[in-house]
Design an enzyme around this catalytic site. Structure first.
Site, short mmCIF file in Angstrom:
data_model
loop_
_atom_site.label_atom_id
_atom_site.label_comp_id
_atom_site.label_asym_id
_atom_site.label_seq_id
_atom_site.Cartn_x
_atom_site.Cartn_y
_atom_site.Cartn_z
N CYS A 142 0.82 -1.22 0.00
CA CYS A 142 0.00 0.00 0.00
C CYS A 142 0.84 1.26 0.00
O CYS A 142 1.91 1.30 0.61
CB CYS A 142 -0.88 0.05 1.23
SG CYS A 142 -1.93 -1.38 1.44
N ARG A 154 5.41 -0.14 -5.99
CA ARG A 154 5.35 -0.93 -4.75
C ARG A 154 4.41 -2.11 -4.86
O ARG A 154 4.48 -3.03 -4.05
CB ARG A 154 4.87 -0.03 -3.60
CG ARG A 154 5.84 1.08 -3.27
CD ARG A 154 5.17 2.15 -2.43
NE ARG A 154 4.82 1.67 -1.11
CZ ARG A 154 5.53 1.90 -0.02
NH1 ARG A 154 6.64 2.57 -0.10
NH2 ARG A 154 5.13 1.45 1.15
N TRP A 158 -2.96 -2.72 -1.47
CA TRP A 158 -2.57 -4.11 -1.74
C TRP A 158 -3.36 -4.94 -0.74
O TRP A 158 -3.12 -4.86 0.47
CB TRP A 158 -1.07 -4.26 -1.53
CG TRP A 158 -0.52 -5.59 -1.94
CD1 TRP A 158 -0.12 -5.96 -3.19
CD2 TRP A 158 -0.31 -6.73 -1.10
NE1 TRP A 158 0.33 -7.26 -3.18
CE2 TRP A 158 0.22 -7.76 -1.92
CE3 TRP A 158 -0.51 -6.99 0.25
CZ2 TRP A 158 0.55 -9.01 -1.41
CZ3 TRP A 158 -0.18 -8.24 0.75
CH2 TRP A 158 0.35 -9.24 -0.09
N ASN A 213 -1.95 2.22 5.75
CA ASN A 213 -1.08 1.06 5.44
C ASN A 213 -0.88 0.30 6.74
O ASN A 213 -0.68 0.94 7.77
CB ASN A 213 0.31 1.51 4.98
CG ASN A 213 0.28 2.21 3.65
OD1 ASN A 213 -0.74 2.25 2.98
ND2 ASN A 213 1.42 2.77 3.26
N GLY A 214 -0.87 -1.01 6.66
CA GLY A 214 -0.63 -1.79 7.88
C GLY A 214 -1.82 -2.68 8.18
O GLY A 214 -2.69 -2.89 7.33
N GLU A 258 17.97 -17.91 -6.12
CA GLU A 258 17.60 -16.58 -6.61
C GLU A 258 17.13 -16.65 -8.07
O GLU A 258 16.16 -15.99 -8.45
CB GLU A 258 18.80 -15.62 -6.44
CG GLU A 258 18.68 -14.26 -7.10
CD GLU A 258 17.51 -13.40 -6.61
OE1 GLU A 258 16.82 -13.79 -5.66
OE2 GLU A 258 17.28 -12.36 -7.23
N LYS A 296 13.41 -15.57 -9.43
CA LYS A 296 13.15 -14.59 -10.50
C LYS A 296 12.16 -15.15 -11.51
O LYS A 296 11.25 -14.46 -11.95
CB LYS A 296 14.45 -14.20 -11.24
CG LYS A 296 15.43 -13.37 -10.47
CD LYS A 296 15.08 -11.90 -10.37
CE LYS A 296 14.39 -11.48 -9.12
NZ LYS A 296 14.93 -11.47 -7.86
N GLU A 298 8.66 -15.27 -9.93
CA GLU A 298 8.10 -13.95 -9.65
C GLU A 298 7.55 -13.26 -10.89
O GLU A 298 6.48 -12.70 -10.85
CB GLU A 298 9.21 -13.02 -9.11
CG GLU A 298 9.53 -13.14 -7.66
CD GLU A 298 10.62 -12.15 -7.26
OE1 GLU A 298 10.43 -11.45 -6.28
OE2 GLU A 298 11.67 -12.06 -7.94
N HIS A 315 17.78 -36.54 -3.55
CA HIS A 315 16.86 -36.78 -2.42
C HIS A 315 15.45 -36.32 -2.75
O HIS A 315 14.68 -36.01 -1.84
CB HIS A 315 17.38 -36.09 -1.17
CG HIS A 315 18.74 -36.57 -0.75
ND1 HIS A 315 18.94 -37.82 -0.21
CD2 HIS A 315 19.95 -36.00 -0.85
CE1 HIS A 315 20.23 -37.99 0.03
NE2 HIS A 315 20.87 -36.89 -0.36
N LYS A 346 6.72 -4.47 -3.88
CA LYS A 346 8.14 -4.13 -3.78
C LYS A 346 8.59 -4.08 -2.33
O LYS A 346 9.68 -4.49 -1.99
CB LYS A 346 8.39 -2.78 -4.47
CG LYS A 346 9.83 -2.32 -4.45
CD LYS A 346 10.65 -3.15 -5.40
CE LYS A 346 12.13 -2.87 -5.34
NZ LYS A 346 12.89 -4.02 -5.85
C1 G6P Z 1 9.52 -8.26 -1.53
C2 G6P Z 1 10.14 -7.87 -2.86
C3 G6P Z 1 11.44 -8.64 -3.07
C4 G6P Z 1 12.37 -8.42 -1.91
C5 G6P Z 1 11.71 -8.76 -0.57
C6 G6P Z 1 12.56 -8.30 0.61
O1 G6P Z 1 9.11 -9.58 -1.58
O2 G6P Z 1 9.23 -8.14 -3.92
O3 G6P Z 1 12.05 -8.20 -4.27
O4 G6P Z 1 13.50 -9.22 -2.07
O5 G6P Z 1 10.46 -8.08 -0.46
O6 G6P Z 1 12.62 -6.91 0.58
P1 G6P Z 1 13.77 -6.02 1.18
O7 G6P Z 1 13.37 -4.61 0.82
O8 G6P Z 1 13.75 -6.25 2.67
O9 G6P Z 1 15.04 -6.43 0.56
#
Ligand code: G6P
Length: 607
Positions: free
Chosen positions: A2, A27, A73, A99-100, A480, A484, A487, A503, A602
């Site tokens: 949000c 965001r 959100w 927000n929250g 990672e 990606k 995501e 395993h 984000k």
């Molecule tokens: C969200 C974002 C990710 C990020 C994660 C941790 O899930 O979409 O891209 O890695 O938060 O965020 P931070 O700001 O703590 O690195």
């Protein structure tokens, strides 16, 4: 997650509000809304992109100069107009964006409903509007303070009242709020990028503080109404720089910015003469670092995978025992912290709720808490004892790319700094520094393969499942890379330590389940080759990422992507780049919204 924007000044509020919302779009959100004080107040909410809200607002052209706006959100209640913010009270005078999460909202709602309040939405937030209404006696700030004293949970909040034509009340606990002070106008937002175009004079609200904004001035109090005096500070240059330039997506731009991100991470931080790193942000805790025996790294998402890399880096370069933990798990563990434990929180945004809670828990238990954060002035940066900024520049794409590479670089510098004061030799330090300095050009070279990687994406983007494998330094990169692909391309991908393949995941391997094998010629190469053979023996397709000039692989795998050779420990900063590009091109070819993937945010400011 949000976003909030608030404006009080002389110009029509609609412009800074809508423009601010557009800057917060990155965001992640699913609906948006706006309230502006006109007579009667202007109030519009829409589902989907801010564009739809913008069209309505331009068409209606409300003239008021005070307003609040929000991107939502969904947490409590699905994305709908009724659930979008701002929310209002029964009288239609109180407008509120939040927000929250209000944890005790059911209790409050029941109480308010029994005294006659009627609710229009399924949200936790709406309860606050009615609570403020019930406590209002002519002073909006006092009503907000009293309401928030009854609230359990987290909030970043902006409130308007039709009887207070110039005034906005904002408050924070857990969710960031920054004030912007201009000439004859004041702003508030959940993220400085929403107001950076208008002013560089900002004030960060702390938890349990309330601020009253009027055109050109502000005052701050605590929830129990004690005055707080705080000067505005100047926002760092470039905080508002979020232009896409010639790139089709922010993610692609940010992938291509990685050579500069590494240069920025290294600038002024290398001491050639002594083969060591210089990190000004850690000087104040130098002695505590000397005595440290145990390191715990806490983080979420991509930052968590940087944390896994940190485990290998610190174990290689120092004698510390290292543990890497998901912040969301760490915060609820019974921590038996040993003496001389340092906790390192890694976060791009510096606002991730779980990471923040984890660091507070560690502080409570007496640990020295460090931060590795990208956003300057963010909450985690302010609450740690000491820390280092990544200086990766603003990252807009929801999928983190350049921040991750910066984190790897800085973690290596931190480990080197501690290791050189223990048993790492000058030669080893100097060799690592040389490797670090070679990285920007080597990443540039790797980026030139974007066309080749796009061709591979064309070949493979129709598959529904992928396995990503790596060992040691490349294990976090396998995780990672798989993240990606999930995501942004919405392709199911399993990241695995290659040694664990037998395993379980090998049961899935068949011609419809390709593998991405991350296999530079490092100390784990031969073992990786055995895993590749095992996959080929089961008719699985393999794309391998290896070091340039490794001709042995071509006949063994379906496709090869080469990256330049560097120190084993630094290879992750190179091997991750083709994985980012592969996910990016797959997502584009599959027609996905690369910068704003569905359901993701984000900055995750709720638990
Ligand atoms: C969200 C974002 C990710 C990020 C994660 C941790 O899930 O979409 O891209 O890695 O938060 O965020 P931070 O700001 O703590 O690195």
């Amino acid at each position: 997650m949000c976003g909030i924007v608030a404006y009080t000044g002389k110009q029509p509020a609609r412009e800074p509000l809508v423009e601010g919302l557009k800057r917060l779009e990155y965001r992640g959100y699913d609906s948006s809304g706006i309230a502006i004080l006109t007579s009667p107040p202007y109030w519009v909410r829409t589902v989907g992109k801010v564009d739809a809200l913008e069209r309505r607002v331009w068409q209606d052209s409300p003239a008021g100069t005070v307003g609040i706006a929000h991107t939502r959100w969904a947490t409590h209640g699905k994305p709908s107009e009724a659930n979008a913010h701002p929310h209002i009270d029964c009288t239609g005078k109180v407008y509120l964006a939040h927000n929250g999460i209000i944890e005790n909202y059911l209790l409050l709602k029941k109480r308010l409903a029994s005294s006659g309040h009627s609710f229009r939405s399924e949200t936790d937030t709406e309860v606050l509007a009615h609570l403020i209404e019930s406590l209002y006696q002519g002073n909006l700030e006092a009503a907000v303070q009293r309401a928030l004293l009854q609230v359990q949970g987290t909030f970043g909040l902006a409130v308007l009242h039709a009887a207070h034509p110039d005034e906005i009340i904002v408050a924070r606990r857990g969710s960031p709020i920054v004030l912007g002070v201009g000439v004859g106008e004041c702003f508030a937002a959940s993220d400085a990028s929403a107001l950076a175009r208008h002013t560089d004079q900002v004030v960060y609200l702390e938890d349990n503080e309330v601020a009253r904004l009027e055109p050109g001035r502000f005052s701050i109090t605590t929830l129990d109404n004690r005055a707080v005096s705080r000067e505005a500070t100047t926002l760092e240059a470039g905080a508002g720089a979020i232009e896409r330039g010639p790139y089709e997506h922010f993610m692609l731009k940010e992938i291509f910015e990685q050579p500069e991100a590494v240069e920025n991470a290294l600038r002024g931080r290398i001491n050639h003469a002594e083969g060591v790193a210089k990190l000004g942000g850690l000087e104040s805790v130098e002695e505590r670092l000397q005595q440290a025996r145990h390191l715990i790294v806490v983080s979420c998402g991509t930052s968590y995978y940087a944390g896994l890399f940190a485990r290998y880096a610190f174990e290689t370069l120092t004698d510390l025992t290292v543990e890497t933990e998901l912040a969301s798990e760490f915060r609820y563990r019974k921590l038996n912290l040993r003496q001389n434990t340092v906790v390192l929180a890694i976060s791009q945004s510096g606002e991730t709720a779980d990471t923040l809670a984890a660091l507070r828990e560690a502080k409570r238990k007496g640990a020295t808490v460090l931060g590795l954060v990208n956003v300057v002035g963010s909450t985690i940066a302010r609450e740690t004892h000491a820390g280092v900024y990544s200086h990766a520049g603003i990252e807009v794409g929801v999928a983190s790319t350049k921040s991750f590479v910066s984190q790897i670089i800085i973690l290596t510098l931190m480990a080197l700094l501690i290791g050189r004061n223990r048993d790492i030799s000058y030669e080893e330090g100097a060799r690592l520094l040389e490797g670090l300095e070679n990285l920007p050009d080597q990443i540039r070279e790797t980026l030139q393969q974007s066309g080749h990687i796009r061709e591979l994406a064309q070949k493979y983007c129709g598959f529904s499942h992928f396995l990503y494998i790596g060992r040691k330094y490349q294990y976090p990169i396998a995780l990672e890379g798989a993240l990606k692909l999930k995501e942004i391309a919405y392709i199911h991908a399993e990241g695995y330590a290659a040694g664990e393949m037998k395993h379980g995941p090998i049961a899935l391997v068949d011609p419809a389940f390709p593998t991405m094998a991350i296999a530079p010629e490092d100390g784990s190469y031969e073992k990786m080759m055995s895993n590749v053979q095992e996959i080929r023996a089961r008719d699985g397709h393999v794309i391998a990422i290896t070091t340039a000039g490794n001709a042995k692989l071509e006949h063994l795998v379906d496709d090869v992507i080469e990256v330049p050779r560097n120190h084993d420990l630094l290879m992750p900063a190179l091997t991750v780049v083709p994985l980012q590009l592969f996910a990016y091109h797959c997502a584009v070819l599959r027609g996905c919204d690369v910068d704003k993937p569905r359901n993701l945010a984000k900055s995750v400011t709720v638990e």
